[in-house]
Design a protein around this motif. Structure first.
Motif, PDB file in Angstrom:
ATOM      1  N   GLN A 130       0.830  -1.204   0.000  1.00 59.94           N
ATOM      2  CA  GLN A 130       0.000   0.000   0.000  1.00 59.94           C
ATOM      3  C   GLN A 130       0.866   1.255   0.000  1.00 59.94           C
ATOM      4  OE1 GLN A 130      -3.095  -0.089   3.005  1.00 59.94           O
ATOM      5  NE2 GLN A 130      -3.086  -2.325   2.952  1.00 59.94           N
ATOM      6  N   LYS A 131       0.475   2.204  -0.805  1.00 62.00           N
ATOM      7  CA  LYS A 131       1.181   3.487  -0.873  1.00 62.00           C
ATOM      8  C   LYS A 131       0.173   4.596  -0.590  1.00 62.00           C
ATOM      9  CE  LYS A 131       4.652   1.946  -4.202  1.00 62.00           C
ATOM     10  NZ  LYS A 131       4.560   0.595  -3.813  1.00 62.00           N
ATOM     11  N   THR A 132       0.288   5.161   0.590  1.00 60.55           N
ATOM     12  CA  THR A 132      -0.616   6.242   0.988  1.00 60.55           C
ATOM     13  C   THR A 132       0.166   7.551   1.039  1.00 60.55           C
ATOM     14  OG1 THR A 132      -0.184   5.682   3.304  1.00 60.55           O
ATOM     15  CG2 THR A 132      -2.160   4.750   2.318  1.00 60.55           C
ATOM     16  N   PRO A 133      -0.518   8.688   0.909  1.00 59.44           N
ATOM     17  CA  PRO A 133       0.182   9.975   0.966  1.00 59.44           C
ATOM     18  C   PRO A 133       0.885  10.167   2.309  1.00 59.44           C
ATOM     19  CG  PRO A 133      -2.089  10.262   0.234  1.00 59.44           C
ATOM     20  CD  PRO A 133      -1.955   8.840   0.684  1.00 59.44           C
ATOM     21  N   ASP A 134       1.976  10.910   2.312  1.00 57.65           N
ATOM     22  CA  ASP A 134       2.678  11.220   3.551  1.00 57.65           C
ATOM     23  C   ASP A 134       1.711  11.826   4.554  1.00 57.65           C
ATOM     24  OD1 ASP A 134       5.091  10.302   2.597  1.00 57.65           O
ATOM     25  OD2 ASP A 134       5.774  12.293   1.961  1.00 57.65           O
ATOM     26  N   GLY A 135       1.818  11.391   5.784  1.00 53.56           N
ATOM     27  CA  GLY A 135       0.969  11.905   6.847  1.00 53.56           C
ATOM     28  C   GLY A 135      -0.377  11.208   6.960  1.00 53.56           C
ATOM     29  N   TYR A 136      -0.694  10.300   6.032  1.00 57.86           N
ATOM     30  CA  TYR A 136      -1.971   9.597   6.046  1.00 57.86           C
ATOM     31  C   TYR A 136      -1.751   8.207   6.622  1.00 57.86           C
ATOM     32  CZ  TYR A 136      -6.682   8.607   4.320  1.00 57.86           C
ATOM     33  OH  TYR A 136      -8.022   8.335   4.226  1.00 57.86           O
ATOM     34  N   TYR A 137      -2.701   7.712   7.382  1.00 56.15           N
ATOM     35  CA  TYR A 137      -2.532   6.391   7.982  1.00 56.15           C
ATOM     36  C   TYR A 137      -2.438   5.321   6.900  1.00 56.15           C
ATOM     37  CZ  TYR A 137      -7.623   5.737   7.388  1.00 56.15           C
ATOM     38  OH  TYR A 137      -8.898   5.612   6.878  1.00 56.15           O
ATOM     39  N   ASN A 138      -1.709   4.266   7.225  1.00 58.19           N
ATOM     40  CA  ASN A 138      -1.472   3.179   6.296  1.00 58.19           C
ATOM     41  C   ASN A 138      -1.869   1.878   6.979  1.00 58.19           C
ATOM     42  OD1 ASN A 138       0.375   0.898   5.298  1.00 58.19           O
ATOM     43  ND2 ASN A 138       0.639   2.446   3.698  1.00 58.19           N
ATOM     44  N   MET A 139      -2.897   1.202   6.448  1.00 60.48           N
ATOM     45  CA  MET A 139      -3.421  -0.013   7.063  1.00 60.48           C
ATOM     46  C   MET A 139      -2.370  -1.117   7.167  1.00 60.48           C
ATOM     47  SD  MET A 139      -6.520  -0.059   8.119  1.00 60.48           S
ATOM     48  CE  MET A 139      -7.470   1.414   8.336  1.00 60.48           C
ATOM     49  N   GLU A 140      -1.547  -1.235   6.165  1.00 59.98           N
ATOM     50  CA  GLU A 140      -0.524  -2.282   6.188  1.00 59.98           C
ATOM     51  C   GLU A 140       0.392  -2.108   7.403  1.00 59.98           C
ATOM     52  OE1 GLU A 140       2.975  -4.150   3.309  1.00 59.98           O
ATOM     53  OE2 GLU A 140       1.710  -2.524   2.557  1.00 59.98           O
ATOM     54  N   ARG A 141       0.865  -0.895   7.633  1.00 59.82           N
ATOM     55  CA  ARG A 141       1.726  -0.635   8.800  1.00 59.82           C
ATOM     56  C   ARG A 141       0.974  -0.857  10.103  1.00 59.82           C
ATOM     57  NH1 ARG A 141       3.829   3.767   5.571  1.00 59.82           N
ATOM     58  NH2 ARG A 141       2.340   5.167   6.553  1.00 59.82           N
ATOM     59  N   MET A 142      -0.290  -0.455  10.142  1.00 62.33           N
ATOM     60  CA  MET A 142      -1.071  -0.622  11.371  1.00 62.33           C
ATOM     61  C   MET A 142      -1.266  -2.098  11.697  1.00 62.33           C
ATOM     62  SD  MET A 142      -3.882   2.432  11.115  1.00 62.33           S
ATOM     63  CE  MET A 142      -4.393   2.345  12.841  1.00 62.33           C
ATOM     64  N   LEU A 143      -1.518  -2.914  10.690  1.00 63.17           N
ATOM     65  CA  LEU A 143      -1.693  -4.352  10.919  1.00 63.17           C
ATOM     66  C   LEU A 143      -0.406  -4.988  11.412  1.00 63.17           C
ATOM     67  CD1 LEU A 143      -3.905  -5.258   7.841  1.00 63.17           C
ATOM     68  CD2 LEU A 143      -4.601  -5.311  10.245  1.00 63.17           C
ATOM     69  N   LYS A 144       0.710  -4.583  10.867  1.00 64.76           N
ATOM     70  CA  LYS A 144       1.998  -5.130  11.305  1.00 64.76           C
ATOM     71  C   LYS A 144       2.268  -4.769  12.761  1.00 64.76           C
ATOM     72  CE  LYS A 144       4.128  -5.463   6.774  1.00 64.76           C
ATOM     73  NZ  LYS A 144       5.129  -4.915   5.843  1.00 64.76           N
ATOM     74  N   ARG A 145       1.832  -3.600  13.171  1.00 61.94           N
ATOM     75  CA  ARG A 145       2.015  -3.170  14.562  1.00 61.94           C
ATOM     76  C   ARG A 145       1.225  -4.066  15.514  1.00 61.94           C
ATOM     77  NH1 ARG A 145       0.781   3.061  15.657  1.00 61.94           N
ATOM     78  NH2 ARG A 145      -1.305   2.248  15.553  1.00 61.94           N
ATOM     79  N   ILE A 146       0.045  -4.496  15.094  1.00 58.85           N
ATOM     80  CA  ILE A 146      -0.792  -5.377  15.927  1.00 58.85           C
ATOM     81  C   ILE A 146      -0.088  -6.714  16.149  1.00 58.85           C
ATOM     82  CG2 ILE A 146      -3.001  -6.643  16.036  1.00 58.85           C
ATOM     83  CD1 ILE A 146      -3.477  -3.656  16.153  1.00 58.85           C
ATOM     84  N   THR A 147       0.500  -7.247  15.097  1.00 58.11           N
ATOM     85  CA  THR A 147       1.097  -8.580  15.193  1.00 58.11           C
ATOM     86  C   THR A 147       2.509  -8.578  15.758  1.00 58.11           C
ATOM     87  OG1 THR A 147       1.871  -8.499  12.905  1.00 58.11           O
ATOM     88  CG2 THR A 147      -0.308  -9.459  13.293  1.00 58.11           C
ATOM     89  N   SER A 148       3.065  -7.410  16.037  1.00 56.25           N
ATOM     90  CA  SER A 148       4.406  -7.366  16.617  1.00 56.25           C
ATOM     91  C   SER A 148       4.406  -7.866  18.068  1.00 56.25           C
ATOM     92  CB  SER A 148       4.991  -5.955  16.541  1.00 56.25           C
ATOM     93  OG  SER A 148       4.243  -5.065  17.341  1.00 56.25           O
ATOM     94  N   GLY A 149       3.240  -7.907  18.688  1.00 53.03           N
ATOM     95  CA  GLY A 149       3.112  -8.441  20.041  1.00 53.03           C
ATOM     96  C   GLY A 149       2.370  -9.761  20.005  1.00 53.03           C
ATOM     97  N   LYS A 150       1.316  -9.871  20.805  1.00 57.40           N
ATOM     98  CA  LYS A 150       0.516 -11.086  20.858  1.00 57.40           C
ATOM     99  C   LYS A 150      -0.693 -11.023  19.933  1.00 57.40           C
ATOM    100  CE  LYS A 150       1.293 -12.847  25.491  1.00 57.40           C
ATOM    101  NZ  LYS A 150       0.596 -13.220  26.720  1.00 57.40           N
ATOM    102  N   GLY A 151      -0.739 -10.041  19.062  1.00 50.78           N
ATOM    103  CA  GLY A 151      -1.885  -9.874  18.184  1.00 50.78           C
ATOM    104  C   GLY A 151      -1.860 -10.812  16.996  1.00 50.78           C
ATOM    105  N   GLU A 152      -3.035 -11.033  16.446  1.00 55.46           N
ATOM    106  CA  GLU A 152      -3.190 -11.904  15.287  1.00 55.46           C
ATOM    107  C   GLU A 152      -4.175 -11.245  14.330  1.00 55.46           C
ATOM    108  OE1 GLU A 152      -3.853 -16.628  14.587  1.00 55.46           O
ATOM    109  OE2 GLU A 152      -5.085 -15.717  16.143  1.00 55.46           O
ATOM    110  N   VAL A 153      -3.893 -11.344  13.030  1.00 58.38           N
ATOM    111  CA  VAL A 153      -4.779 -10.796  12.008  1.00 58.38           C
ATOM    112  C   VAL A 153      -5.238 -11.941  11.115  1.00 58.38           C
ATOM    113  CG1 VAL A 153      -4.983  -9.233  10.044  1.00 58.38           C
ATOM    114  CG2 VAL A 153      -3.640  -8.545  12.049  1.00 58.38           C
TER     115      VAL A 153
END
Length: 117
Positions: free
Chosen positions: A52-75
């Motif tokens: 995903q390529k979003t404009p600078d300063g705009y949220y990016n779902m791909e990055r947000m999902l990776k943040r969830i799974t960096s701990g005990k999260g699952e997607v």
């Protein structure tokens, strides 16, 4: 605490997925014992598409999902919903897993909280 968050809306255009992922991240970091499962159905499965390529300063779902799974999260992604949108497993980010309604049910039963966005 086990929390299941079910996301339905497309990744961009509304803020429901964005806010659901913000909550998932906040729950996961609030207590190391918390486990968070995010199950994406309908148009929400598109949020796990890689590259995903979003404009600078705009949220990016791909990055947000990776943040969830960096701990005990699952997607988890609804496989039927992926098929309906012509999405293959190879197109999705590596941290998101193809899943089923049976697995959603298996996650809902032991969950302390089920939240739907």
């Amino acid at each position: 605490m086990k929390t299941l968050i079910i996301l339905n809306d497309p990744p961009y255009g509304t803020e429901r997925c964005y806010n659901g992922l913000r909550l998932a991240h906040a729950l996961a970091k609030a207590d190391a014992a918390n486990t968070v499962t995010v199950f994406r159905v309908a148009d929400a499965v598109v949020a796990a598409k890689a590259g995903q390529k979003t404009p600078d300063g705009y949220y990016n779902m791909e990055r947000m999902l990776k943040r969830i799974t960096s701990g005990k999260g699952e997607v988890l992604l609804c496989g039927t919903c992926m098929d309906a949108r012509g999405l293959s497993k190879a197109e999705m980010i590596e941290v998101a897993r193809h899943s089923t309604m049976d697995e959603l049910a298996a996650n809902a039963i032991p969950a302390d909280k089920v939240l739907v966005f």
